[in-house]
Design an enzyme around this catalytic site. Sequence first.
Site: not given
Ligand code: NAP
Length: 244
Positions: A10, A152, A154
């Site tokens: 978050a 991803y 999967a």
């Molecule tokens: P983001 O900006 O890259 O943020 C991802 C967050 O997850 C970061 O706070 C990161 O923390 C945390 N994280 C990663 N690996 C972790 C771990 N092993 N343990 C705990 N925290 C971890 O991505 P986002 O775009 O906001 O995506 C959030 C969710 O939405 C994800 O599940 C993503 O697959 C999904 N999603 C995003 C999109 C899109 O277009 N952006 C589309 C579909 C789905 P760190 O700062 O420590 O890395």
Amino acid sequence: MNKVVFITGATRGIGRQIAITFARNGYDVAINYRKENEDLLSTIKEIEKNNVKCFPVQGDVSNFDDCERFTKQIVEKFGKIDVLVNNAGITKDTLLMRMKEEDFRNVIDVNLIGTFNVTKNVIGYMMKARFGKIINISSVVGVSGNAGQTNYAASKAGIIGFTKSLAKEVASRNINVNAVAPGFIETAMTDVLKDNIKEEISKTIPLKRMGTTEDVANVVKFLASDESAYITGQVINVDGGMLM
Ligand code: NAP
């Protein structure tokens, strides 16, 4: 007594916006982070502006022991977890021909096993309370597939199967389990793409724009509210019509 939400990953992007949205709606908010940094501190500040409590817990969702520890910490602090949002996720995109086993495992470990690790630790408290809302962040790619994202897609398809199965297991305990499948949302995850590629993709979206983190957070908030009490086991696409 305020309701309590716990959001993984978050510190930035969609997870941060979900945390702030719940805070604005009077929830006490537990947030998970991996490393203390500016993003974390600014998220805490934004949450606390709303006169609610913010409790940050450190840990890697792919590590079961971390999840066990931070779940206990949250329950010790707030006495309960009403809403769990499994949001933490990563990508390691490349064509299967070039993908290393490590890249495949890594993405499954964080996105899918991470969702299991956190939910497995939280579910007991919700079952006891006979109340809970679990919202898992999947992706449209988990439904449609995408070249260069076998790992991803999967993991995100796995989250959908997990969501539906758990929804059936815990419905009798008044626990709703749903998935949100965002489309193409403006965050660091999509910022790696060049501007012209983003424009090309946006043209293919019926609503002709990328989604915002608010677009996703608002649906998560709805799925945690009483208004969605009769919705469980569903995948809600937040994608501007991309998947139609
Ligand atoms: P983001 O900006 O890259 O943020 C991802 C967050 O997850 C970061 O706070 C990161 O923390 C945390 N994280 C990663 N690996 C972790 C771990 N092993 N343990 C705990 N925290 C971890 O991505 P986002 O775009 O906001 O995506 C959030 C969710 O939405 C994800 O599940 C993503 O697959 C999904 N999603 C995003 C999109 C899109 O277009 N952006 C589309 C579909 C789905 P760190 O700062 O420590 O890395």
